[in-house]
Design a protein around this motif. Structure first.
Motif, short mmCIF file in Angstrom:
data_model
loop_
_atom_site.label_atom_id
_atom_site.label_comp_id
_atom_site.label_asym_id
_atom_site.label_seq_id
_atom_site.Cartn_x
_atom_site.Cartn_y
_atom_site.Cartn_z
N TRP A 69 34.46 10.28 34.20
CA TRP A 69 35.32 11.45 34.39
C TRP A 69 35.01 12.50 33.34
CZ3 TRP A 69 39.74 11.57 37.91
CH2 TRP A 69 39.81 10.43 38.73
N GLU A 70 35.05 13.76 33.76
CA GLU A 70 34.85 14.89 32.86
C GLU A 70 35.82 16.00 33.24
OE1 GLU A 70 32.83 15.58 30.30
OE2 GLU A 70 31.39 13.90 30.32
N SER A 71 36.07 16.89 32.30
CA SER A 71 36.86 18.08 32.60
C SER A 71 35.99 19.08 33.35
CB SER A 71 37.38 18.70 31.30
OG SER A 71 38.02 19.94 31.57
N PHE A 72 36.49 19.55 34.49
CA PHE A 72 35.79 20.58 35.26
C PHE A 72 36.80 21.65 35.63
CE2 PHE A 72 33.82 21.94 39.47
CZ PHE A 72 32.89 22.77 38.86
N MET A 73 36.59 22.84 35.10
CA MET A 73 37.54 23.95 35.25
C MET A 73 38.92 23.56 34.73
SD MET A 73 35.80 26.52 36.42
CE MET A 73 37.06 27.68 36.96
N GLY A 74 38.92 22.77 33.64
CA GLY A 74 40.15 22.40 32.98
C GLY A 74 40.88 21.22 33.58
N ILE A 75 40.25 20.53 34.54
CA ILE A 75 40.90 19.42 35.24
C ILE A 75 40.00 18.20 35.18
CG2 ILE A 75 41.86 18.65 37.45
CD1 ILE A 75 42.01 21.78 38.07
N HIS A 123 29.52 12.95 39.62
CA HIS A 123 28.30 12.24 39.99
C HIS A 123 27.39 12.11 38.78
CE1 HIS A 123 28.26 11.38 44.27
NE2 HIS A 123 28.81 12.55 44.51
N MET A 124 26.89 10.91 38.55
CA MET A 124 25.99 10.66 37.43
C MET A 124 24.56 10.37 37.90
SD MET A 124 27.69 11.04 34.67
CE MET A 124 26.46 10.35 33.57
N GLY A 125 24.31 10.55 39.21
CA GLY A 125 23.02 10.16 39.77
C GLY A 125 21.83 10.85 39.14
N ALA A 126 21.91 12.18 38.95
CA ALA A 126 20.77 12.91 38.41
C ALA A 126 20.47 12.46 36.98
CB ALA A 126 21.05 14.41 38.44
N GLU A 127 21.51 12.37 36.16
CA GLU A 127 21.30 11.93 34.78
C GLU A 127 20.79 10.49 34.71
OE1 GLU A 127 23.78 10.99 30.67
OE2 GLU A 127 24.50 12.61 31.97
N ARG A 165 27.46 16.94 31.09
CA ARG A 165 28.42 17.88 30.50
C ARG A 165 27.82 19.29 30.42
NH1 ARG A 165 33.24 18.54 30.90
NH2 ARG A 165 32.57 20.64 31.42
N VAL A 166 26.55 19.37 30.03
CA VAL A 166 25.87 20.67 29.97
C VAL A 166 25.83 21.30 31.35
CG1 VAL A 166 23.68 21.84 29.51
CG2 VAL A 166 24.51 20.07 27.95
#
Length: 297
Positions: free
Chosen positions: A202-208, A213-217, A261-262
């Motif tokens: 989970w990450e914050s996206f637009m404050g939420i 998805h972690m597939g690319a990383e 995150r970037v």
């Protein structure tokens, strides 16, 4: 029956695709009235998303974004249809790549490249990138259930030196290419909502807080690939510019989750600058209240 339906729909889409852009956008204006004013396609979802992500804006300011978004959505749909017959010359005039030299520098590093991009602007016209590549271009997509439309989808997106691979095929295709010494550029639309399951990140996206998805990383780490961000900006109706920026050129020494995150930070920057060109009909924040049940261990 499915094949007959495909023939009918394809015939209609082909006729639309040969319209000149001036007429195409007149049609888009009519579709806007039907989609937004009559059918009210996912208006509730769009409104909820804007309220969640822009709580400091007034209702009238969010309504303005909403209307602009639906105009863009209808343009986007018809631009996707136009892709059936668009020429390379037309595509080059309307979808301009600004700093291809960064991508070319990454090709010289002799590692395959992942391009991460969001559902912003017109991602369908990224197929025009193929003419600039020395590496083979691949687009990762979710396979359609209807085999006829799936083939059409693949054919359209493969017109300009690119190949589509389904999400299920991705790891195998990349690994096979690596074993053969073949380098590729792989496009990942990485802002979708993953299916809920245990141990999501989970990450914050637009404050939420949302699952991501972690597939690319994960693939970049597993197969030692570099990652670039592909930014699409809408200049005016039917015209876009594309720029590349670095996410990582040393994945083995990146802290876990930092490339993702970037990527999210870059997407947020685009959305906050010009929000109406993001794909607000996606239920991107629908899992926001389930973190405790599905968080990463």
């Amino acid at each position: 029956m499915k094949y007959l339906l495909f023939i009918v729909i394809y015939s209609v889409l082909w006729c639309i695709s040969i319209l000149p852009f001036r007429l195409l956008y007149l049609l888009s204006d009519a579709v806007y009235f039907l989609v937004y004013k009559v059918v009210r396609y996912r208006v509730k979802t769009v409104r909820n998303n804007l309220e969640l992500t822009f709580p400091n804006l007034s209702a009238s300011e969010r309504k303005s974004i909403e209307k602009k978004f639906y105009h863009h959505l209808c343009d986007l749909f018809l631009e996707m249809v136009k892709t059936i017959t668009i020429s390379q010359k037309e595509l080059d005039q309307r979808f301009v790549f600004k700093n291809v030299e960064l991508l070319k520098n990454y090709e010289q590093k002799e590692k395959s490249i992942i391009l991460m991009l969001p559902h912003y602007g017109n991602w369908e016209w990224v197929i025009g990138l193929g003419k600039f590549l020395d590496f083979k271009g691949f687009g990762v997509y979710k396979k359609l259930k209807n085999k006829y439309f799936d083939k059409l989808f693949r054919d359209i997106r493969s017109r300009f030196n690119a190949e589509l691979i389904s999400t299920q095929e991705t790891t195998g295709v990349i690994r096979e290419n690596q074993n053969k010494g073949l380098y590729g550029v792989y496009l990942f639309l990485s802002d979708q909502t993953p299916l809920l399951r245990p141990n999501l990140h989970w990450e914050s996206f637009m404050g939420i807080e949302v699952p991501v998805h972690m597939g690319a990383e994960a693939l970049a780490r597993k197969l030692d690939m570099n990652i670039l961000y592909l930014q699409i900006d809408k200049v005016k109706r039917g015209h876009y510019k594309v720029t590349f920026s670095e996410i990582t050129n040393d994945i083995k020494n990146e802290p876990k989750y930092r490339p993702t995150r970037v990527f999210l930070d870059k997407v947020e920057e685009q959305i906050k600058a010009v929000p109406e060109y993001y794909f607000w009909t996606h239920k991107r924040w629908k899992h926001k209240d389930h973190k405790d049940q599905f968080k990463t261990k």
